[in-house]
Design a protein around this motif. Structure first.
Motif, short mmCIF file in Angstrom:
data_model
loop_
_atom_site.label_atom_id
_atom_site.label_comp_id
_atom_site.label_asym_id
_atom_site.label_seq_id
_atom_site.Cartn_x
_atom_site.Cartn_y
_atom_site.Cartn_z
N ALA A 100 -2.37 -4.77 3.09
CA ALA A 100 -1.59 -5.65 3.94
C ALA A 100 -1.93 -5.38 5.44
N THR A 101 -1.43 -6.19 6.37
CA THR A 101 -1.62 -5.96 7.72
C THR A 101 -0.23 -6.00 8.29
N VAL A 102 0.04 -4.84 8.93
CA VAL A 102 1.64 -4.60 9.39
C VAL A 102 1.46 -4.13 10.56
N THR A 103 2.29 -4.75 11.66
CA THR A 103 2.48 -4.46 12.98
C THR A 103 4.02 -4.01 13.26
N LEU A 104 4.13 -2.82 13.67
CA LEU A 104 5.52 -2.47 13.99
C LEU A 104 5.58 -2.21 15.55
N ASN A 105 6.07 -2.99 16.36
CA ASN A 105 6.33 -2.76 17.82
C ASN A 105 7.18 -2.13 18.16
N GLU A 156 -5.16 6.86 14.30
CA GLU A 156 -6.02 7.08 15.50
C GLU A 156 -5.32 6.10 16.70
N GLU A 157 -5.69 6.49 17.77
CA GLU A 157 -4.92 5.43 19.04
C GLU A 157 -5.92 4.14 18.91
N GLY A 158 -5.06 3.14 19.45
CA GLY A 158 -5.47 1.75 19.58
C GLY A 158 -4.29 0.81 18.66
N GLY A 159 -5.13 -0.22 18.37
CA GLY A 159 -4.26 -1.09 17.46
C GLY A 159 -3.51 -2.50 18.32
N ASP A 160 -2.89 -3.02 17.50
CA ASP A 160 -2.39 -4.40 18.12
C ASP A 160 -0.69 -4.19 18.35
N ALA A 161 -0.25 -3.03 18.05
CA ALA A 161 1.25 -3.18 18.36
C ALA A 161 1.44 -2.76 19.87
#
Length: 163
Positions: A100-105, A156-161
Motif C-alpha cells: 500500500a501507499t499511505v500518506t498521513l498528513n 528516514e526523513e522525507g516523503g510526501d506527507a
C-alpha cells in the motif's frame, strides 16, 4: 429474542438498499443523529450522536480509497495494494496492509505498520513501530522513536506527507 427483530430487519433493509445500488444513499439516523448513513458514493458513517466513525472511498483528505476507519483517537488503515490519505490530527495510526501507499498528513502519535512492502509517509510522529518487512516510512519533520521488529524496513526523513 424480540429485541433482535428490529436489528435483523434494519440489516435486511440496509443490505437490500446497498445491493440494489441506492444511488441517492440512505440515512437511518434518529433525531439525535445516532445511526448509520451511506451516501451515493458508498461513504459510510456510523455514530451515536456525538462520536462518528467514517469509512470513505473517494480519496479526499479525511477519507481513503484503500480502506480506513477513523475515530476520534485512532486511524486504522487496512488495504491490499491501495492508496490511502488521512489527516492524522494527533491520533495514533495502525497500518495493516500489503503493498500500500499511505500518506498521513499532520502530526501523529504512534504509527504502527504491520504488513510488507508498504510506502508510508508521515507528517510527523512521536513513535514509529514496524512489525512487518520491506516497508519504507518517511517522516516530513521531527525525530520519531523507531521500534523495528521486522526485517528490511527503512525509516528516514522525507516523503510526501505535510507536517
Amino acid at each position: 429474542m424480540r429485541s433482535r427483530i428490529p436489528v435483523v430487519a434494519g440489516a435486511v433493509v440496509l443490505v437490500a438498499a446497498v445491493g440494489t445500488g441506492c444511488a441517492g444513499g440512505i440515512d437511518l439516523r434518529d433525531e439525535n443523529g445516532a445511526g448509520i448513513s451511506i451516501d451515493g458514493d458508498g461513504d459510510i458513517s456510523v455514530g451515536d450522536g456525538s462520536t462518528e466513525v467514517e469509512i470513505s472511498g473517494d480519496g479526499t483528505p479525511g477519507s481513503s480509497d484503500g480502506g480506513a476507519l477513523v475515530t476520534d483517537e485512532l486511524i486504522n488503515v487496512a488495504t491490499d495494494g491501495g492508496t490511502v490519505t488521512q489527516d492524522c490530527g494527533g491520533r495514533s495510526a495502525n497500518v495493516v496492509a500489503s503493498g500500500a501507499t499511505v500518506t498521513l498528513n499532520g502530526s501523529c502519535a504512534l504509527v504502527t505498520i504491520a504488513g510488507s512492502g508498504n510506502q508510508v509517509s508521515v507528517g510527523s510522529a512521536t513513535e514509529v513501530s514496524l512489525l512487518g518487512s520491506d516497508n519504507t516510512v518517511h517522516y516530513a519533520s521531527g525525530d520519531p522513536v523507531v521500534t523495528d521488529l521486522g526485517s528490511g524496513n527503512v525509516v528516514e526523513e522525507g516523503g510526501d506527507a505535510v507536517p
